[in-house]
Design a protein around this motif. Structure first.
Motif, short mmCIF file in Angstrom:
data_model
loop_
_atom_site.label_atom_id
_atom_site.label_comp_id
_atom_site.label_asym_id
_atom_site.label_seq_id
_atom_site.Cartn_x
_atom_site.Cartn_y
_atom_site.Cartn_z
N VAL A 1 1.07 -1.24 0.11
CA VAL A 1 -0.04 -0.03 0.08
C VAL A 1 0.74 1.09 0.03
CG1 VAL A 1 -1.73 1.23 1.11
CG2 VAL A 1 -1.94 -1.23 1.34
N LYS B 1 0.85 5.43 0.31
CA LYS B 1 0.30 6.67 0.64
C LYS B 1 1.24 7.73 -0.16
CE LYS B 1 -1.11 9.75 4.42
NZ LYS B 1 -1.11 9.79 5.97
N ASN C 1 -4.10 7.08 -1.76
CA ASN C 1 -3.46 5.69 -1.65
C ASN C 1 -3.89 4.81 -2.65
OD1 ASN C 1 -3.28 6.17 1.48
ND2 ASN C 1 -5.41 6.99 1.39
#
Length: 428
Positions: free
Chosen positions: A242, A244, A274
């Motif tokens: 993931v 950001k 995201n």
């Protein structure tokens, strides 16, 4: 023992510093950066194979190998192996018209492995997973005026891992490694037109983290009471990372380099705050044959469905991905490991080669890598500890289609130390 633990903790804590800016390769602009080696020096010098396992070395690629730690020493509980590797990579970067050289030195891994007895072993450590470090200049015409784009990037991902392996029946071992990957990827594009006072910039940052798992099974039967067949199958599951993201755009003064205007892009509105990075599953099959503590020859094949990979935030327009594959071949020879009269006979000599189809297609050209490896395992005293020195020479990429060819020479140094914890002191 406390002193050893403290030293190990300090080493692990500082190793992450070396995971950043660990490359100067222009190909680190793609994907999540230049993927780093995931094997010890011993395995790297046999073409990077992970199929070979023994009882005195940690195998970072093959978690099932932890079940073999200590078996040669009658499976004594408390056997611990410390291993660390560093490398220096010399690169020559060549385009169709230019050539330049550079170098980079890195800590490649730090790990500890333990024998817990009865065919059970575990280990943990830290290593760089990928590195970003490039600075590219693109010059072209914008109407009647020259336009210059400067692309640069830095950062990379670290990997903390925990492994466990178990020999559940004779000749069969299974294992699993849990990897936590984390780090920051940064990229910047500066654009300016000749004789124009101001230029523009586009700066992007991704803070990335996520898990993947490596499963392995080994089959190591003894043949004719002297030889061993080594067979392994490993699956590194899809890495679900993931990111950001942040993005800033603006203008700067060409004369001073200072920012004139800067704007934070609203990535939430673009649904890019995201994002997900899915690193496709890699499957590896290996087969080898040899005499214990004497010689070994083996081969390994890996394949990865990289065609499904994309980086929607940091992606570059001139790259496509296709399925990747890798072939490795190598082995070792030790003249006489138990020799007391000749140190040279106790040295382990290793060599190998590898061919990687990276899966990157840049400007419609496949980017491949070919390397040859060789090295020495130098025993330390009469113990099972050793100092490993290795060399790798190879080439990646091409000068076709305005691309860059990398020729590299890498020097690896690895230390593998074996000791026993929890040993009772004896008083004569």
């Amino acid at each position: 023992m406390i002193k050893k633990i403290v030293i190990a903790i300090v080493c692990f804590a500082t190793a992450g510093l070396y995971a950043q800016d660990g490359t100067v390769s222009p190909y680190s602009v793609f994907g999540i950066g230049d993927l780093r080696t995931t094997s010890t020096v011993e395995n790297q010098m046999m073409g990077g194979m992970g199929v070979f396992t023994d009882s005195i070395h940690i195998n970072l690629q093959n978690p099932a190998a932890y079940g073999e730690l200590g078996l040669e020493q009658n499976n004594k509980v408390g056997l611990v192996n410390y291993t660390v590797g560093i490398s220096n990579r010399q690169l020559r970067l060549k385009s169709f018209t230019e050539e330049q050289s550079s170098s980079v030195t890195n800590v490649d891994y730090l790990a500890l492995g333990f024998s817990l007895g009865k065919g059970l072993g575990m280990g943990f450590g830290i290593m760089p997973y990928s590195s970003v470090g490039y600075n590219l200049v693109d010059e072209r015409q914008s109407g009647s005026q020259p336009l210059t784009n400067v692309f640069s990037g830095e950062g990379g991902l670290n990997r903390v891992f925990y492994s466990i392996g178990y020999q559940f029946i004779k000749d069969f071992s299974i294992g699993v490694t849990a990897n936590f990957n984390y780090g920051t990827l940064e990229s910047e594009r500066l654009q300016q037109i000749e004789d124009v006072q101001f230029g523009t910039f586009d700066r992007r940052t991704s803070r990335v983290n996520g898990f993947d798992f490596n499963y392995a099974i080994n089959y190591t039967p003894t043949i004719k009471d002297k030889y061993t067949l080594h067979a392994s199958a490993r699956i590194n599951t899809q890495g679900n990372l993931v990111a950001k993201n942040d993005r800033r755009i603006g203008s700067f003064s060409v004369a001073t380099g200072g920012n004139i205007e800067e704007v934070n892009v609203n990535l939430d509105a673009l649904n890019l705050r995201n994002t997900e990075l899915k690193i496709p599953t890699t499957t590896t099959l290996g087969l080898g044959y040899g005499e214990d503590l004497k010689w070994f020859l083996g081969a390994e094949y890996s394949f990865q469905g990289l065609s499904s990979f994309e980086n929607s935030f940091l992606g570059i327009g001139n790259i496509d991905y296709k399925d990747a594959s890798s072939f490795a071949f190598g082995g070792f020879y030790t003249p006489d490991r138990s020799s007391f009269s000749s140190y040279l006979k106790r040295i382990t000599y290793r060599a190998g080669l590898r061919l990687d189809k990276t899966g990157m297609v840049v400007n419609d050209v496949d980017i491949n890598n070919f390397g040859i490896t060789f090295g020495l395992g130098l025993p330390l005293g009469q113990s099972y500890s050793n100092l490993n020195i290795g060399f790798e020479a190879g080439r990646r990429g091409t000068t076709r289609a305005n691309l860059i060819e990398e020729s590299y020479f890498k020097i690896n140094v690895g230390l593998s130390l074996n000791d026993f914890w929890f040993r009772k002191r004896k008083i004569n």
